[in-house]
Design a protein around this motif. Structure first.
Motif, PDB file in Angstrom:
ATOM      1  N   LEU A 140       0.837  -1.204   0.000  1.00 36.53           N
ATOM      2  CA  LEU A 140       0.000   0.000   0.000  1.00 36.53           C
ATOM      3  C   LEU A 140       0.874   1.257   0.000  1.00 36.53           C
ATOM      4  CD1 LEU A 140      -2.816   1.319   0.221  1.00 36.53           C
ATOM      5  CD2 LEU A 140      -2.491   1.323   2.677  1.00 36.53           C
ATOM      6  N   CYS A 141       1.894   1.273   0.864  1.00 32.42           N
ATOM      7  CA  CYS A 141       2.740   2.468   0.946  1.00 32.42           C
ATOM      8  C   CYS A 141       3.446   2.731  -0.378  1.00 32.42           C
ATOM      9  CB  CYS A 141       3.770   2.316   2.059  1.00 32.42           C
ATOM     10  SG  CYS A 141       3.026   2.233   3.676  1.00 32.42           S
TER      11      CYS A 141
ATOM     12  N   LEU B  48       0.943   4.100  -2.888  1.00 34.62           N
ATOM     13  CA  LEU B  48       0.602   5.501  -2.608  1.00 34.62           C
ATOM     14  C   LEU B  48       1.750   6.415  -3.013  1.00 34.62           C
ATOM     15  CD1 LEU B  48      -1.058   5.244   0.928  1.00 34.62           C
ATOM     16  CD2 LEU B  48      -2.186   5.569  -1.266  1.00 34.62           C
ATOM     17  N   PHE B  49       2.955   5.990  -2.660  1.00 37.13           N
ATOM     18  CA  PHE B  49       4.136   6.772  -2.984  1.00 37.13           C
ATOM     19  C   PHE B  49       4.254   6.965  -4.494  1.00 37.13           C
ATOM     20  CE2 PHE B  49       8.608   7.227  -3.996  1.00 37.13           C
ATOM     21  CZ  PHE B  49       9.035   8.155  -3.075  1.00 37.13           C
TER      22      PHE B  49
END
Lengths: 286, 306
Positions: free
Chosen positions: A260-261, A264-265
């Motif tokens: 997820l990170c 998003l990044f």
């Protein structure tokens, strides 16, 4: 005689691809999307295939990222979860785009008192704690995924409306718009055919930046148990399950959390890259 | 100033009314009710309960009654927490959430502003790149990922702090970091951007030239206008802290308002949900007003517009 002008689209693309971080992010997003689309081809398991005899196992050859407590393959669930998360991201962003662009265009184009009232409504809505309403909505109407799109989209359109209105106000007094009006074109035609195509730049940039926000909101809801319901899978749901099982099986949290990170990044930096490419005066922070 | 506050108050009233009305309609459209339990109540008990809480009246009547109560400052009884009023529940849980919010904000400011300052003083340096890269990563780690990871590492592996609860002083550490770090990242970026605009200005050069101590120049002359973007960000940040508190309080089992709200929504405790919606909306409006006042004080060129 033909005058050769440098093609602005080409320039934007050139500036966009010059940035290494943006290129890497683009590859990441493409890989994640391809993985989500091709999930059934990439994995021999289904997202709800249980193997209770196996139980939770750490990453290994037959299960690349391990399995959860029901013996479901995490890699598979991650791919299918990506489907849901990315689909919600796109669909809800489109809802926000539709509402925001039409609202902003009408407000800016109408001007005067209508504009003031419409923008006051936006100001007032800004003051509302929106996640509160999304939570109520999801509780009330029972975690329907279609409703999730609408609910999130309905929350995220405000900033888009403001941006579009600003653009319309700037365009309104341009001679070609006045000419169109003098030619007796209908307001609808002027708005749809002449104004909206000319403010596509900022709209695209903000749309790109909305997608990660929406994905984040969906994961937030799923984490609270209000979004996607098991045995379906979404990144937020996997993180929720992972957080419950992390003491014994930390990979169940670390893998979806990282995914997820990273997503998003990558999405954020594509948005930043687009903005920098379209508006060279705006400098990126790093 | 007084006129501004008065105008804001006048705008706040219809906004609050809209918020409460939307929430009222939403919770009442819901299938099921506060007394739908796994084991059903006998019909006459249910009837009595509904009569007791005035739920047997028609919806418009209930709506009117609720608004009248609200005008008197009465939020009504909670429907699921036997006998406690909504006010009681809010006043017990609020200090906890306020404390969590204050610590998180402190984490955000104490990390964010020095980081932004350090970055802005040496733009393009290794320190700047490292800080901004960490800020970029910080923004992309949502609390519901960071929180469990921190628990996994600091309490389950290292055993330094408890995994959940809100009893000892050390119980404050992980939740505050979980909630505050995203805002530290935003604040660092905003402070850097704000300072970078201010630092090349003539008056800063003048201040340096007349021999003021660099700390004074940076800390007072540059920082005051330089953190204006940070102050403007406080409005959205407070709203964000509220939604973050839903996750963090659930995650760490903190008996604050966020957790109360989530469980009230799940249990369809109508009055509690409505009371909290009204409270949150009022809180956000109040914070936005404060932010505007602070901006106007820091920058006299900003006019207070309602």
């Amino acid at each position: 005689m033909k005058i050769r002008l440098s093609d602005p689209a080409k320039n934007i693309a050139k500036r966009f691809f010059q940035n290494r971080l943006t290129r890497i992010s683009l590859v990441i997003v493409l890989l994640l999307s391809l993985g989500a689309l091709a999930a059934p081809l990439l994995s021999p398991y289904a997202y709800d295939d249980q193997d209770l005899d196996l139980g939770p196992v750490p990453p290994q050859a037959s299960h690349w990222l391990g399995t959860d407590d029901l013996g479901r393959d995490l890699f598979t669930r991650l791919l299918y979860g990506g489907r849901v998360s990315l689909a919600v991201g796109l669909a809800a962003t489109l809802v926000a785009l539709g509402i925001g662009v039409s609202y902003g265009t009408i407000s800016g184009y109408a001007g005067g008192r209508t504009d003031q009232i419409l923008m006051r409504i936006v100001d007032a809505l800004y003051a509302l704690p929106f996640t509160v309403f999304v939570i109520i909505l999801m509780v009330v109407f029972g975690r329907n995924i279609l409703l999730l799109f609408v609910a999130i989209g309905a929350v995220e359109w405000l900033t888009m409306a403001r941006i579009v209105r600003g653009q319309v106000l700037a365009l309104k007094d341009q001679t070609y718009i006045r000419a169109a009006r003098a030619l007796g074109f209908s307001h609808l035609r002027i708005m749809v055919r002449h104004m909206i195509p000319n403010m596509i730049g900022p709209v695209i940039v903000y749309t790109t930046l909305t997608i990660p926000r929406v994905i984040l909101l969906e994961s937030f809801l799923s984490f609270l148990g209000l979004g996607v319901q098991p045995p379906m899978s979404s990144w937020g749901l996997l993180i929720r399950d992972g957080a419950r099982a992390m003491e014994s099986y930390p990979w169940l949290l670390i893998v979806p959390g990282t995914t997820l990170c990273v997503a998003l990044f990558a999405l954020n930096s594509i948005g930043d890259g687009l903005r920098d490419a379209m508006d060279p005066r705006h400098q990126r922070a790093t | 100033m007084f006129k501004f506050l008065l105008q804001r108050l006048l705008i706040a009233i219809p906004v609050l009314w809209v918020a409460i009305t939307i929430a009222f309609i939403l919770v009442r459209l819901a299938p099921g009710g506060p007394f739908t339990d796994e084991r059903a109540y006998p019909p006459h008990t249910l009837e009595q309960l509904q009569r007791h809480y005035g739920l047997d009246a028609s919806l418009p009547v209930q709506y009117a009654r609720y608004l009248m109560g609200l005008l008197r400052g009465d939020l009504g009884p909670s429907l699921t927490q036997g006998g406690r009023t909504v006010q009681e529940i809010i006043t017990t849980a609020l200090p906890i959430s306020l404390e969590l919010g204050a610590w998180s904000l402190l984490v955000a400011l104490l990390i964010g502003i020095p980081a932004g300052l350090a970055s802005a003083l040496k733009p393009g340096s290794a320190l700047d790149h490292a800080t901004m890269a960490s800020a970029l990563i910080g923004i992309c780690i949502p609390p519901f990922v960071l929180g469990p990871l921190l628990v996994l590492f600091f309490s389950l592996q290292l055993g330094w702090v408890h995994a959940a609860g809100w009893n000892t002083a050390s119980d404050r550490i992980l939740p505050s970091i979980t909630l505050g770090i995203v805002y530290a990242a935003y604040i660092a970026r905003l402070a850097r951007a704000g300072l970078l605009e201010v630092l090349p200005m003539d008056y800063i050069r003048t201040a340096h030239a007349k021999g003021l101590h660099p700390i004074r120049v940076i800390g007072i002359h540059a920082l005051k206008p330089g953190i204006l973007p940070v102050i403007s960000f406080m409005g959205p940040a407070i709203a964000g802290l509220i939604s973050g508190s839903f996750v963090v309080e659930t995650l760490f089992h903190i008996p604050g308002l966020g957790r109360v709200f989530v469980s009230a929504a799940f249990n369809r405790d109508y009055t509690l949900v409505l009371g909290l919606v009204a409270f949150y909306a009022a809180l956000v409006i109040a914070c936005n007003t404060l932010v505007d006042v602070a901006l106007a004080i820091l920058n006299p060129r900003i006019k207070l517009n309602p």
